[in-house]
Scaffold this active site. Structure first.
Site, PDB file in Angstrom:
ATOM      1  N   GLU A   1       9.222  10.145  -3.458  1.00 11.27           N
ATOM      2  CA  GLU A   1      10.113   9.420  -2.850  1.00 11.27           C
ATOM      3  C   GLU A   1      10.925   8.175  -3.222  1.00 11.27           C
ATOM      4  O   GLU A   1      12.081   7.503  -2.867  1.00 11.27           O
ATOM      5  CB  GLU A   1       9.230   8.907  -1.753  1.00 11.27           C
ATOM      6  CG  GLU A   1       8.563   9.633  -0.828  1.00 11.27           C
ATOM      7  CD  GLU A   1       6.307  10.232  -1.686  1.00 11.27           C
ATOM      8  OE1 GLU A   1       6.986   9.970  -3.192  1.00 11.27           O
ATOM      9  OE2 GLU A   1       5.698  10.578  -0.888  1.00 11.27           O
TER      10      GLU A   1
ATOM     11  N   LYS B   1       5.387   1.653  -9.968  1.00  7.75           N
ATOM     12  CA  LYS B   1       4.151   1.477 -11.460  1.00  7.75           C
ATOM     13  C   LYS B   1       4.803   2.425 -11.933  1.00  7.75           C
ATOM     14  O   LYS B   1       4.596   2.356 -13.552  1.00  7.75           O
ATOM     15  CB  LYS B   1       3.040   1.212 -10.566  1.00  7.75           C
ATOM     16  CG  LYS B   1       2.064   0.906 -11.680  1.00  7.75           C
ATOM     17  CD  LYS B   1       0.706   0.918 -11.634  1.00  7.75           C
ATOM     18  CE  LYS B   1      -0.448   0.963 -12.473  1.00  7.75           C
ATOM     19  NZ  LYS B   1      -1.767   0.666 -11.719  1.00  7.75           N
TER      20      LYS B   1
ATOM     21  N   HIS C   1      -1.740  -5.419  25.764  1.00  7.18           N
ATOM     22  CA  HIS C   1      -1.278  -4.267  26.784  1.00  7.18           C
ATOM     23  C   HIS C   1      -1.503  -2.978  27.104  1.00  7.18           C
ATOM     24  O   HIS C   1      -0.031  -2.388  27.052  1.00  7.18           O
ATOM     25  CB  HIS C   1      -0.157  -5.262  27.697  1.00  7.18           C
ATOM     26  CG  HIS C   1       0.191  -6.235  27.814  1.00  7.18           C
ATOM     27  ND1 HIS C   1       0.202  -7.065  29.405  1.00  7.18           N
ATOM     28  CD2 HIS C   1      -0.473  -7.644  27.466  1.00  7.18           C
ATOM     29  CE1 HIS C   1      -0.596  -8.302  28.829  1.00  7.18           C
ATOM     30  NE2 HIS C   1      -0.415  -9.026  27.748  1.00  7.18           N
TER      31      HIS C   1
ATOM     32  N   GLY D   1      -1.993  -0.165  -7.599  1.00  7.00           N
ATOM     33  CA  GLY D   1      -0.172  -0.283  -7.217  1.00  7.00           C
ATOM     34  C   GLY D   1      -0.580  -1.188  -6.118  1.00  7.00           C
ATOM     35  O   GLY D   1       0.353  -2.076  -5.818  1.00  7.00           O
ATOM     36  N   ARG D   2      -2.012  -0.816  -4.879  1.00  9.34           N
ATOM     37  CA  ARG D   2      -2.256  -1.601  -3.834  1.00  9.34           C
ATOM     38  C   ARG D   2      -3.029  -2.651  -4.300  1.00  9.34           C
ATOM     39  O   ARG D   2      -2.857  -4.397  -3.042  1.00  9.34           O
ATOM     40  CB  ARG D   2      -3.153  -1.326  -2.530  1.00  9.34           C
ATOM     41  CG  ARG D   2      -4.278  -0.465  -4.036  1.00  9.34           C
ATOM     42  CD  ARG D   2      -5.200   0.108  -2.460  1.00  9.34           C
ATOM     43  NE  ARG D   2      -6.541   1.125  -3.831  1.00  9.34           N
ATOM     44  CZ  ARG D   2      -6.791   1.483  -4.257  1.00  9.34           C
ATOM     45  NH1 ARG D   2      -5.325   2.536  -4.878  1.00  9.34           N
ATOM     46  NH2 ARG D   2      -7.659   1.818  -4.815  1.00  9.34           N
TER      47      ARG D   2
ATOM     48  N   LYS E   1       0.798  15.323  -2.679  1.00  9.74           N
ATOM     49  CA  LYS E   1       2.038  15.659  -3.906  1.00  9.74           C
ATOM     50  C   LYS E   1       2.349  16.640  -4.358  1.00  9.74           C
ATOM     51  O   LYS E   1       3.153  17.562  -4.269  1.00  9.74           O
ATOM     52  CB  LYS E   1       1.714  14.213  -4.906  1.00  9.74           C
ATOM     53  CG  LYS E   1       1.724  12.838  -4.848  1.00  9.74           C
ATOM     54  CD  LYS E   1       1.683  12.103  -5.165  1.00  9.74           C
ATOM     55  CE  LYS E   1       1.372  10.650  -5.550  1.00  9.74           C
ATOM     56  NZ  LYS E   1       1.086  10.038  -6.116  1.00  9.74           N
TER      57      LYS E   1
ATOM     58  N   GLU F   1      -7.460   2.747   0.983  1.00 13.29           N
ATOM     59  CA  GLU F   1      -7.173   3.767  -0.329  1.00 13.29           C
ATOM     60  C   GLU F   1      -8.000   3.099  -1.194  1.00 13.29           C
ATOM     61  O   GLU F   1      -8.600   4.235  -2.322  1.00 13.29           O
ATOM     62  CB  GLU F   1      -6.172   3.382  -0.820  1.00 13.29           C
ATOM     63  CG  GLU F   1      -4.822   4.235  -1.930  1.00 13.29           C
ATOM     64  CD  GLU F   1      -3.720   4.194  -2.214  1.00 13.29           C
ATOM     65  OE1 GLU F   1      -3.873   3.483  -3.234  1.00 13.29           O
ATOM     66  OE2 GLU F   1      -2.955   4.818  -1.302  1.00 13.29           O
TER      67      GLU F   1
HETATM   68  O1  F6P Z   1       0.546   8.061  -3.551  1.00 15.94           O
HETATM   69  C1  F6P Z   1      -0.544   6.525  -3.846  1.00 15.94           C
HETATM   70  C2  F6P Z   1       0.153   5.691  -5.156  1.00 15.94           C
HETATM   71  O2  F6P Z   1       0.105   6.299  -6.036  1.00 15.94           O
HETATM   72  C3  F6P Z   1      -0.329   4.386  -4.631  1.00 15.94           C
HETATM   73  O3  F6P Z   1      -1.858   3.829  -5.242  1.00 15.94           O
HETATM   74  C4  F6P Z   1       1.205   3.440  -5.194  1.00 15.94           C
HETATM   75  O4  F6P Z   1       0.760   1.932  -4.327  1.00 15.94           O
HETATM   76  C5  F6P Z   1       1.795   4.235  -4.502  1.00 15.94           C
HETATM   77  O5  F6P Z   1       2.103   5.603  -4.850  1.00 15.94           O
HETATM   78  C6  F6P Z   1       3.572   4.016  -5.242  1.00 15.94           C
HETATM   79  O6  F6P Z   1       3.392   4.131  -6.719  1.00 15.94           O
HETATM   80  P1  F6P Z   1       4.046   3.960  -7.978  1.00 15.94           P
HETATM   81  O7  F6P Z   1       4.397   2.023  -7.535  1.00 15.94           O
HETATM   82  O8  F6P Z   1       3.507   4.320  -9.238  1.00 15.94           O
HETATM   83  O9  F6P Z   1       5.491   4.152  -6.895  1.00 15.94           O
END
Ligand code: F6P
Length: 553
Positions: free
Chosen positions: A220, A214, A393, A276-277, A517, A362
């Protein structure tokens, strides 16, 4: 009795309705489900709901008609309906980020009108869906060729959190509907092993990377995308010109996409009013659209929309997300339950609990209310689970006989997927027998008298007794189709909404992820260069030193 905060919303635990629930809880005491079923022969039939293709049995909950009425009164006191309507209208209910919350617009029909700042967002939503469809068709037909002229056979989605969990979960869930001749991989972890394992057996010339972010600033994702670009160019022995045929971006941030080196013509857009979620129905779903095809993808959106409409219009007595939300409030706030298990009796839903973890935790893992005042009531639970029957189990022992109260959702489907060969399809009865048996055992247990009657020696009776009274919701559908998956996700999205509204928290921000972060960025040079980090605590400093020594630095 109520006490308003600065935004005119009520602190839930100061309401008359909350106090009434606390009193009711004390009066109910340890009433047993055996008793509740004995008292009302029609309970199993009355405590059910049908929404679209979903059938919900909530009879095995520690509630009476009065409990449900009181819970609905609490929802009214907290104006859940008002906040819901404000969300659907596009008001900026995500107050800490000043944003509208409109994932529901992502699955609205083209004729709908949903305005943000006076502009109808629905045409743009459908324009992106069409662009995704054109691209998908080109991939599936082989018209879109890689740099060397080969058609694309491998799709690697690079993203994390909401830019990974939705597509990865849904790809697993809908595998029987996917193009089996294509390979799909999902890379999220900054651990280089993730990308390594995802691409090691792939032909770069046939591989498309979908960079999903987003913000397009998530470390990452940008790190993995950069490594993927290097891998591709190395393998192809090509220059930057190869990127355009092998990289597309899903983002709200055109500037950063261009900066990364992806042509914005190959970008699929979404908007800041999509959290995002909650973004899986946006361009973030591109990998899934390629996997199942545009028609199935639209069926899934229709499933979401069906539950959106139900949530928006159904009276609270028959409103499934409202009901699930209220049951969670009952256990979290009046029984002290701290976790909620989601137990899908479907191998295809193996990633569903992980998806719900982000959605729920979240959203509702908050400790100040909308006004910034510390809450004096428990908010979101720990959400967890794995597919049945595996969990039986492993950790079900604790649910049955531990000291925690763990409400659980048991999810199952009447039909096995069509492509199973008959002998494997026949195993479905055993799978579902386990689901039904667990609901029964959790609710009704086995009394000491019953154990004694079996001739069990007296000293073993307490060990073999099941107290029961563990609440479950059973959610059944005929099959796990794209539409049913959409219905299920929307059900949980709105459940989370209802709870956030009652707890009076902002369910749509996630400030709690920021500190880690920032600190990771600060600590990294200490690992690589040995740079001193001002203000580093003694424990972390010693861990850093140990790490550097182990790496010979
Ligand atoms: O760090 C949390 C977050 O902002 C989530 O809410 C989001 O889904 C994820 O990181 C990834 O963010 P992006 O889509 O901006 O890379």
């Amino acid at each position: 009795m109520s006490e308003m905060n600065a935004q005119g919303r009520t602190r839930p635990d100061r309401t008359r309705e909350w106090q009434a629930l606390a009193k009711h809880r004390a009066e109910l005491g340890e009433v047993h489900l055996r008793q509740l079923f004995a008292d009302d022969p029609r309970r199993a039939e009355r405590y059910t709901l049908t929404v679209g293709d979903l059938y919900l049995d909530y009879s095995k909950h520690l509630v009476t008609d009065e409990t449900l009425t009181l819970l609905r009164e609490l929802a009214a006191a907290m104006d859940v309906a008002g906040l819901r309507d404000a969300m659907f209208r596009g008001e900026k209910i995500n107050t800490t980020e000043g944003r509208a919350v409109l994932h529901t617009a992502l699955r609205a029909p083209e004729s709908a009108v949903v305005e943000v700042d006076g502009e109808n967002v629905v045409p743009a939503v459908h324009a992106v869906l069409r662009k995704m469809q054109v691209f998908t068709d080109r991939i599936l037909s082989g018209d879109w060729k890689g740099h060397t002229g080969k058609r694309i056979r491998n799709i690697v989605n690079i993203g994390i959190g909401g830019s990974d969990l939705g597509p990865a979960m849904a790809y697993e869930a809908l595998r029987p509907y996917t193009h089996r001749d294509l390979t799909f991989r999902f890379v999220s972890n900054v651990d280089g092993a993730d990308l390594h394992e995802a691409v090691r057996d792939l032909d770069a010339a046939e591989t498309l990377f979908i960079v999903a972010s987003k913000t397009f600033t998530t470390i990452e994702t940008i790190t993995n995308a950069t490594s993927a670009r290097n891998w591709l160019l190395d393998r192809l022995g090509a220059g930057e010109e190869a990127v355009a045929k092998h990289f597309v971006a899903l983002s709200t941030n055109a500037e950063k996409v261009a900066e990364f080196g992806i042509d914005t013509a190959n970008m699929f857009e979404f908007w800041d009013w999509v959290g995002g979620r909650y973004s899986f129905d946006s361009a973030i779903g591109l990998s899934l659209m390629i996997a199942i095809g545009p028609d199935r993808f639209r069926e899934m959106l229709a499933g979401f929309h069906l539950v959106d409409e139900h949530f928006r219009t159904a009276p609270f007595e028959e409103n499934a997300p409202v009901l699930l939300g209220l049951l969670g409030i009952w256990y979290g706030n009046f029984h002290g339950a701290q976790s909620h298990a989601v137990l899908p009796y479907s191998h295809y839903l193996s990633k569903f609990p992980a998806y719900l973890q982000q959605l729920d935790m979240e959203s509702n893992g908050k400790s100040v209310d909308r006004d910034g005042t510390p809450v004096t009531w428990q908010t979101g639970p720990v959400v967890w689970g794995t597919p049945g029957t595996n969990g039986q189990h492993a950790y079900y022992q604790l649910i049955h006989q531990g000291t925690e109260l763990i409400p659980a959702d048991l999810l199952g489907f009447a039909r096995p997927v069509e492509e199973l060969e008959p002998r494997l399809a026949a195993q479905h009865d055993l799978l579902m027998a386990n689901l039904f048996a667990q609901g029964q055992a959790l609710a009704f247990g086995k009394t000491a008298e019953e154990v004694e009657a079996e001739g069990v020696p007296a000293d073993l009776v307490p060990h073999k007794t099941f107290r029961g009274n563990h609440p479950t919701t059973t959610i059944l559908a005929n099959e796990l189709s794209p539409s049913v998956l959409g219905q299920l996700i929307a059900l949980y999205e709105h459940k989370v909404f209802v709870q956030g509204a009652i707890w009076n928290i902002d369910s749509f921000d996630q400030w709690g992820v920021e500190l880690g972060k920032v600190l990771a960025k600060r600590v990294e040079p200490a690992l690589t260069e040995g740079t001193a980090v001002p203000g580093l605590d003694a424990s972390t400093a010693s861990l850093v030193a140990r790490y550097r020594a182990a790496r010979g630095r």
